[in-house]
Design a protein around this motif. Structure first.
Motif, mmCIF file in Angstrom:
data_model
loop_
_atom_site.group_PDB
_atom_site.id
_atom_site.type_symbol
_atom_site.label_atom_id
_atom_site.label_comp_id
_atom_site.label_asym_id
_atom_site.label_seq_id
_atom_site.Cartn_x
_atom_site.Cartn_y
_atom_site.Cartn_z
ATOM 1 N N GLY A 1 27.054 -18.871 -23.806
ATOM 2 C CA GLY A 1 26.701 -17.533 -24.548
ATOM 3 C C GLY A 1 25.978 -16.628 -23.759
ATOM 4 O O GLY A 1 25.939 -16.802 -22.580
ATOM 5 N N ASN A 2 25.074 -16.076 -24.360
ATOM 6 C CA ASN A 2 24.103 -15.072 -23.866
ATOM 7 C C ASN A 2 23.132 -15.904 -22.988
ATOM 8 O O ASN A 2 22.894 -15.541 -21.666
ATOM 9 N N VAL A 3 22.621 -17.213 -23.509
ATOM 10 C CA VAL A 3 21.781 -17.942 -22.508
ATOM 11 C C VAL A 3 22.520 -18.497 -21.216
ATOM 12 O O VAL A 3 21.937 -18.443 -20.349
ATOM 13 N N VAL B 1 29.357 -27.722 -17.535
ATOM 14 C CA VAL B 1 29.299 -26.444 -18.349
ATOM 15 C C VAL B 1 30.283 -26.934 -19.661
ATOM 16 O O VAL B 1 31.542 -27.140 -19.466
ATOM 17 N N ALA B 2 29.962 -26.921 -20.888
ATOM 18 C CA ALA B 2 30.649 -27.082 -21.956
ATOM 19 C C ALA B 2 30.471 -25.806 -22.915
ATOM 20 O O ALA B 2 29.502 -25.199 -23.263
ATOM 21 N N ASP B 3 31.532 -25.461 -23.712
ATOM 22 C CA ASP B 3 31.650 -24.415 -24.552
ATOM 23 C C ASP B 3 32.542 -25.113 -25.679
ATOM 24 O O ASP B 3 32.989 -26.137 -25.604
ATOM 25 N N ARG B 4 33.002 -23.894 -26.761
ATOM 26 C CA ARG B 4 33.798 -24.827 -27.736
ATOM 27 C C ARG B 4 35.396 -25.127 -27.411
ATOM 28 O O ARG B 4 35.710 -25.650 -28.146
ATOM 29 N N GLY B 5 35.550 -24.399 -26.163
ATOM 30 C CA GLY B 5 36.833 -24.438 -25.753
ATOM 31 C C GLY B 5 36.993 -25.686 -24.941
ATOM 32 O O GLY B 5 38.244 -26.025 -24.532
ATOM 33 N N THR C 1 13.335 -9.368 -23.249
ATOM 34 C CA THR C 1 13.785 -10.798 -24.109
ATOM 35 C C THR C 1 15.125 -10.876 -23.949
ATOM 36 O O THR C 1 15.868 -9.818 -23.219
ATOM 37 N N GLY C 2 15.843 -11.668 -24.864
ATOM 38 C CA GLY C 2 17.457 -11.616 -24.421
ATOM 39 C C GLY C 2 17.885 -12.625 -23.721
ATOM 40 O O GLY C 2 17.156 -13.643 -23.179
ATOM 41 N N GLY C 3 19.299 -12.735 -23.343
ATOM 42 C CA GLY C 3 19.912 -13.878 -22.920
ATOM 43 C C GLY C 3 19.225 -14.134 -21.337
ATOM 44 O O GLY C 3 18.940 -15.396 -21.081
HETATM 45 N N1 LIG Z 1 19.816 -15.124 -26.990
HETATM 46 C C1 LIG Z 1 18.417 -15.279 -27.024
HETATM 47 O O1 LIG Z 1 17.613 -14.518 -26.979
HETATM 48 C C2 LIG Z 1 18.027 -16.836 -27.360
HETATM 49 C C3 LIG Z 1 16.585 -16.888 -27.353
HETATM 50 C C4 LIG Z 1 15.879 -17.979 -27.397
HETATM 51 C C5 LIG Z 1 16.722 -19.239 -27.964
HETATM 52 N N2 LIG Z 1 18.078 -19.053 -28.158
HETATM 53 C C6 LIG Z 1 19.146 -20.275 -28.770
HETATM 54 O O2 LIG Z 1 19.785 -20.331 -27.523
HETATM 55 C C7 LIG Z 1 21.169 -20.893 -28.105
HETATM 56 C C8 LIG Z 1 22.097 -20.072 -27.448
HETATM 57 O O3 LIG Z 1 21.905 -18.765 -27.543
HETATM 58 P P1 LIG Z 1 22.815 -17.639 -27.328
HETATM 59 O O4 LIG Z 1 22.331 -16.217 -27.406
HETATM 60 O O5 LIG Z 1 23.622 -18.119 -25.762
HETATM 61 O O6 LIG Z 1 24.035 -17.801 -28.328
HETATM 62 P P2 LIG Z 1 25.607 -17.469 -28.158
HETATM 63 O O7 LIG Z 1 25.821 -16.430 -27.386
HETATM 64 O O8 LIG Z 1 25.946 -17.128 -29.876
HETATM 65 O O9 LIG Z 1 26.346 -18.572 -27.399
HETATM 66 C C9 LIG Z 1 26.439 -19.879 -28.075
HETATM 67 C C10 LIG Z 1 27.241 -20.662 -27.231
HETATM 68 O O10 LIG Z 1 27.343 -21.884 -28.032
HETATM 69 C C11 LIG Z 1 28.675 -22.422 -27.601
HETATM 70 N N3 LIG Z 1 29.080 -23.511 -28.591
HETATM 71 C C12 LIG Z 1 28.820 -23.666 -30.070
HETATM 72 N N4 LIG Z 1 29.202 -24.694 -30.485
HETATM 73 C C13 LIG Z 1 29.449 -25.630 -29.695
HETATM 74 C C14 LIG Z 1 29.758 -26.900 -29.335
HETATM 75 N N5 LIG Z 1 30.001 -27.857 -30.342
HETATM 76 N N6 LIG Z 1 29.961 -27.461 -28.137
HETATM 77 C C15 LIG Z 1 29.571 -26.883 -27.016
HETATM 78 N N7 LIG Z 1 29.307 -25.433 -27.307
HETATM 79 C C16 LIG Z 1 29.173 -25.137 -28.159
HETATM 80 C C17 LIG Z 1 29.533 -21.332 -27.993
HETATM 81 O O11 LIG Z 1 30.670 -21.741 -27.277
HETATM 82 P P3 LIG Z 1 31.995 -20.460 -27.326
HETATM 83 O O12 LIG Z 1 31.480 -19.626 -26.365
HETATM 84 O O13 LIG Z 1 33.067 -21.188 -27.043
HETATM 85 O O14 LIG Z 1 32.039 -19.871 -28.850
HETATM 86 C C18 LIG Z 1 28.602 -20.325 -27.224
HETATM 87 O O15 LIG Z 1 29.175 -20.491 -25.760
HETATM 88 C C19 LIG Z 1 20.895 -20.816 -29.618
HETATM 89 O O16 LIG Z 1 20.763 -22.026 -30.123
HETATM 90 C C20 LIG Z 1 19.811 -19.786 -29.669
HETATM 91 O O17 LIG Z 1 19.212 -19.902 -31.190
HETATM 92 C C21 LIG Z 1 18.594 -17.847 -28.041
#
Ligand SMILES: NC(=O)c1ccc[n+]([C@@H]2O[C@H](COP(=O)([O-])OP(=O)(O)OC[C@H]3O[C@@H](n4cnc5c(N)ncnc54)[C@H](OP(=O)(O)O)[C@@H]3O)[C@@H](O)[C@H]2O)c1
Length: 347
Positions: A13-15, A43-47, A323-325
């Motif tokens: 996702g973002n990160v 690299v893994a996602d839900r798909g 901040t952010g991704g």
């Molecule tokens: N964004 C920030 O600023 C930030 C800062 C610090 C920490 N974090 C933490 O970092 C993590 C990611 O944040 P994000 O902003 O990147 O979230 P996001 O954009 O919602 O992305 C989440 C990712 O996790 C994947 N996912 C969910 N369930 C999964 C599974 N069972 N197996 C594999 N992949 C799975 C999703 O897959 P799909 O793409 O297929 O839906 C998506 O790619 C979160 O736990 C968040 O709390 C985020």
């Protein structure tokens, strides 16, 4: 010759995409500066997932995700590839866990982190769940395998907090900590203080990539409370449960409160506090009225910051603007490079 370090990344996702963007644009620079070649070997996602022991192409992964919604559509990709098979086939040295999480079962991060440690991989966490629910178990498991679990990204990334405490405040006792460690609520409160609605604030945070996919985690203070649990454990050696953190979110703060505060030269901030009370360590998350010119009151938009209250240096402060991704991905990169340094792979 640069050492090759293989990364298995869960979550795109973002990160995760931020990390791929950094590697796409700067791999050669990192190799020159740090003497390591960072390869995304899985690299893994839900798909599903993509794997390649000689490294996936970050541009191809980003393209597949944009066009098809999953990295399974990239070269080396497979639908249904996940879990231990994914980790084995990635052949990674380090698991980077950046999937969505929760505070009920901490999945998928908790299973991935355990499986990685069992396979003698080091672990870099961006997701908080496993630390909030299982900090001691995970660290003990890693200790038995002589593996490291780094987690700078979980507590207000990209703020330097752990490094500041560990490397800078040597010989100094941290008496208490206060901070703004949730960018989403700070963005919402800032936009509202400027006269916009709550909904406009949430949208601004989502566009900036700082909001959790479920913003209730942010606005009700769960995310900040989770960070307080991790900070209490790592800085104050105290095991708190999420329920031990007194928690109040920002839903009770309305435009009239913000306007009133402004007329007094103040503004509302969601402040996370950790402090000692005798032998106890206590933590709370709550909205506070702060002077507009104080160190936390000044932080606007996505800015975050922490103030360490110390015995010998008074207040020691760390703040960050972006901040952010991508900034979180930079924090993951910092853990990866520092790990590689510890292992003698990087300079
Ligand atoms: N964004 C920030 O600023 C930030 C800062 C610090 C920490 N974090 C933490 O970092 C993590 C990611 O944040 P994000 O902003 O990147 O979230 P996001 O954009 O919602 O992305 C989440 C990712 O996790 C994947 N996912 C969910 N369930 C999964 C599974 N069972 N197996 C594999 N992949 C799975 C999703 O897959 P799909 O793409 O297929 O839906 C998506 O790619 C979160 O736990 C968040 O709390 C985020």
């Amino acid at each position: 010759v640069a050492a090759e370090v293989r990364l298995a990344l869960t979550g795109f996702g973002n990160v995760g995409q931020g990390l791929a963007q950094l590697l796409e644009a700067h791999s050669e620079e990192y190799e020159r500066r740090y003497g390591v070649r960072l390869l995304l070997s899985g690299v893994a996602d839900r798909g599903g997932a993509a794997v390649a022991s000689d490294g996936l192409d970050p541009g191809d992964l980003l393209h597949a995700k944009r066009v098809s919604g999953t990295v399974a559509a990239a070269s080396g990709g497979e639908a249904n590839l996940a879990g231990e098979t994914f980790l084995d086939r990635s052949g990674a040295d380090i698991l980077v866990e950046g999937a969505s999480t929760n505070f009920t079962d901490a999945e998928p991060g908790w299973s991935y982190a355990q499986s990685a440690v069992q396979r003698e991989m080091d672990v870099v966490l961006a997701s908080k769940g496993a630390l909030v629910l299982h900090f001691d178990r995970l660290m003990a498991m890693a200790g038995r395998k002589r593996r490291r679990v780094l987690f700078s990204g979980t507590i207000g990334a990209p703020l330097p907090i752990l490094e500041l405490a560990d490397r800078v405040l040597v010989g100094v006792r941290i008496l208490a900590l206060e901070g703004i460690v949730n960018a989403t609520t700070n963005q919402i409160l800032t936009v509202m203080a400027d006269g916009a609605s709550y909904e406009e604030g949430v949208r601004a945070a989502q566009q900036a990539g700082v909001a959790e996919s479920d913003p209730t985690l942010d606005v009700d203070g769960w995310d900040a409370a989770a960070k307080a649990v991790i900070l209490a454990r790592s800085l104050f050696n105290a095991s708190l449960r999420l329920d031990d953190v007194r928690r109040e979110g920002i839903r009770g703060i309305g435009p009239a409160d913000l306007a009133g505060a402004r007329s007094r030269g103040e503004t509302y901030k969601l402040v996370t506090r950790i402090w000692r009370d005798g032998s106890l360590v206590l933590a709370a998350v709550a909205p506070e009225c702060r002077p507009l010119n104080d160190i936390l009151g000044r932080l606007r938009g996505q800015e975050m910051g922490v103030v360490f209250k110390t015995d010998l240096l008074g207040d020691v402060t760390s703040t960050v603007q972006d901040t952010g991704g991508v900034p979180t991905a930079l924090t993951v990169l910092r853990d990866v490079i520092n790990l590689a340094r510890e292992r003698g792979w990087a300079r």
